[in-house]
Design an enzyme around this catalytic site. Structure first.
Site, PDB file in Angstrom:
ATOM      1  CG  ASN A 199      -8.491  -1.801  12.156  1.00 55.58           C
ATOM      2  OD1 ASN A 199      -7.539  -2.464  11.761  1.00 55.58           O
ATOM      3  ND2 ASN A 199      -8.912  -0.737  11.516  1.00 55.58           N
TER       4      ASN A 199
ATOM      5  CG  ASP B 284      -0.263  -0.451   2.504  1.00 53.27           C
ATOM      6  OD1 ASP B 284       0.966  -0.323   2.599  1.00 53.27           O
ATOM      7  OD2 ASP B 284      -0.965  -0.930   3.401  1.00 53.27           O
TER       8      ASP B 284
ATOM      9  CG  HIS C 276      -5.585  -2.522   8.950  1.00 49.84           C
ATOM     10  ND1 HIS C 276      -5.609  -1.145   9.059  1.00 49.84           N
ATOM     11  CD2 HIS C 276      -4.324  -2.876   9.293  1.00 49.84           C
ATOM     12  CE1 HIS C 276      -4.425  -0.716   9.434  1.00 49.84           C
ATOM     13  NE2 HIS C 276      -3.634  -1.741   9.581  1.00 49.84           N
TER      14      HIS C 276
ATOM     15  CD  GLU D  34      -8.437   0.638   7.905  1.00 52.27           C
ATOM     16  OE1 GLU D  34      -8.241  -0.332   8.655  1.00 52.27           O
ATOM     17  OE2 GLU D  34      -7.831   1.726   8.050  1.00 52.27           O
TER      18      GLU D  34
HETATM   19  P1  PGA Z   1       2.310  -1.622  12.767  1.00 54.51           P
HETATM   20  O1  PGA Z   1       1.161  -1.624  11.695  1.00 54.51           O
HETATM   21  O2  PGA Z   1       3.291  -2.647  12.320  1.00 54.51           O
HETATM   22  O3  PGA Z   1       2.859  -0.225  12.716  1.00 54.51           O
HETATM   23  O4  PGA Z   1       1.674  -1.988  14.063  1.00 54.51           O
HETATM   24  C1  PGA Z   1       0.641  -2.825  11.254  1.00 54.51           C
HETATM   25  C2  PGA Z   1      -0.481  -2.545  10.297  1.00 54.51           C
HETATM   26  O5  PGA Z   1      -1.166  -1.521  10.455  1.00 54.51           O
HETATM   27  O6  PGA Z   1      -0.690  -3.361   9.392  1.00 54.51           O
END
Ligand code: PGA
Length: 242
Positions: free
Chosen positions: A136, A67, A138, A143
């Site tokens: 959450n 992304d 994702h 999302e």
């Molecule tokens: P993080 O993010 O590694 O910064 O916890 C993970 C994600 O949002 O996929």
């Protein structure tokens, strides 16, 4: 799903880097799916260490990132282009022609998404996809309430994600509200998936991903249906399941 509970963050990172290095050794022209965020930083450090030992080369490797924030230029310090250069690409012998990250500043976003998906297909699909997971649930920026059949598309970020990612920006107002992300379908088409999670704040979502129902409310739960997922967690993130 294969589950590895590592002693700590360093061991989690090393285990994942060993697995990706093995993939490249076994298939030097591998197509890798890469992730950003806080979690994989240690993984990239370990992968660069292994590379520097001279055991393999990235010359024939192709990469596709999950992304990119909408509207952020490549040179923006918060862009995932910048993150990838700093954490991996500037340290290895990859041909930058083989590096693919969605362009968050493309004029025609729909066309950018279509072309990205097409490039993945033309490269023969992703052999190994690295993933993190949001609190959450994702994966990529897919999302909750995502469509499981979605391919690369523009997504609106959840408040929870904006809040979580604001730690990388000087203020929450600076966090982009949308992003281009591979879709769940794109991710599910990868041959192998490596998912990393560290820290107690991920324990609950990891438990729900493994044991809960498969539901768009928890996008990562779809991985229960993928035939080759390795989940590598540190002790804290692995604290809530048996
Ligand atoms: P993080 O993010 O590694 O910064 O916890 C993970 C994600 O949002 O996929």
């Amino acid at each position: 799903m294969r589950i590895i509970v590592a002693e700590d963050y360093k061991e989690m990172s090393k285990t994942a880097a060993d697995m990706m290095a093995s993939q490249i050794i076994l298939k030097p022209d591998s197509v890798l799916g890469l992730a950003t965020g806080g979690t994989p930083m240690g993984f990239y450090k370990e992968l660069v260490n292994l590379y520097k030992q001279g055991k393999f080369s990235f010359k024939e490797v192709k990469t596709f990132n999950l992304d990119e924030y909408y509207g952020l230029d490549k040179r923006n310090l918060q862009s995932y282009h910048y993150y990838m250069m700093e954490n991996l690409f500037k340290h290895i012998d990859i041909d930058l022609e083989n590096v693919n990250i969605p362009d968050g500043t493309a004029k025609d976003i729909d066309e950018e998404c279509r072309a990205y998906e097409d490039k993945i297909r033309k490269a023969g699909g992703i052999h190994m996809q690295l993933l993190g997971i949001g609190i959450n649930g994702h994966i990529g920026f897919n999302e909750p309430d995502v469509k499981f059949e979605a391919i690369t598309h523009l997504v609106n970020l959840d408040e929870e994600t904006i809040e979580a990612n604001s730690r990388f920006f000087s203020s929450i107002e600076e966090v982009p509200r949308s992003a281009i992300s591979m879709g769940i379908k794109t991710i599910m088409h990868s041959k192998k998936i490596l998912l990393l999670a560290a820290g107690s704040e991920k324990a609950q979502v990891i438990e729900r991903m493994i044991n809960g129902p498969i539901t768009p409310e928890l996008p990562a739960s779809i991985l229960q249906l993928h035939p080759d997922v390795t989940l590598i967690v540190d002790k804290e993130a692995g604290d809530k399941f048996d």
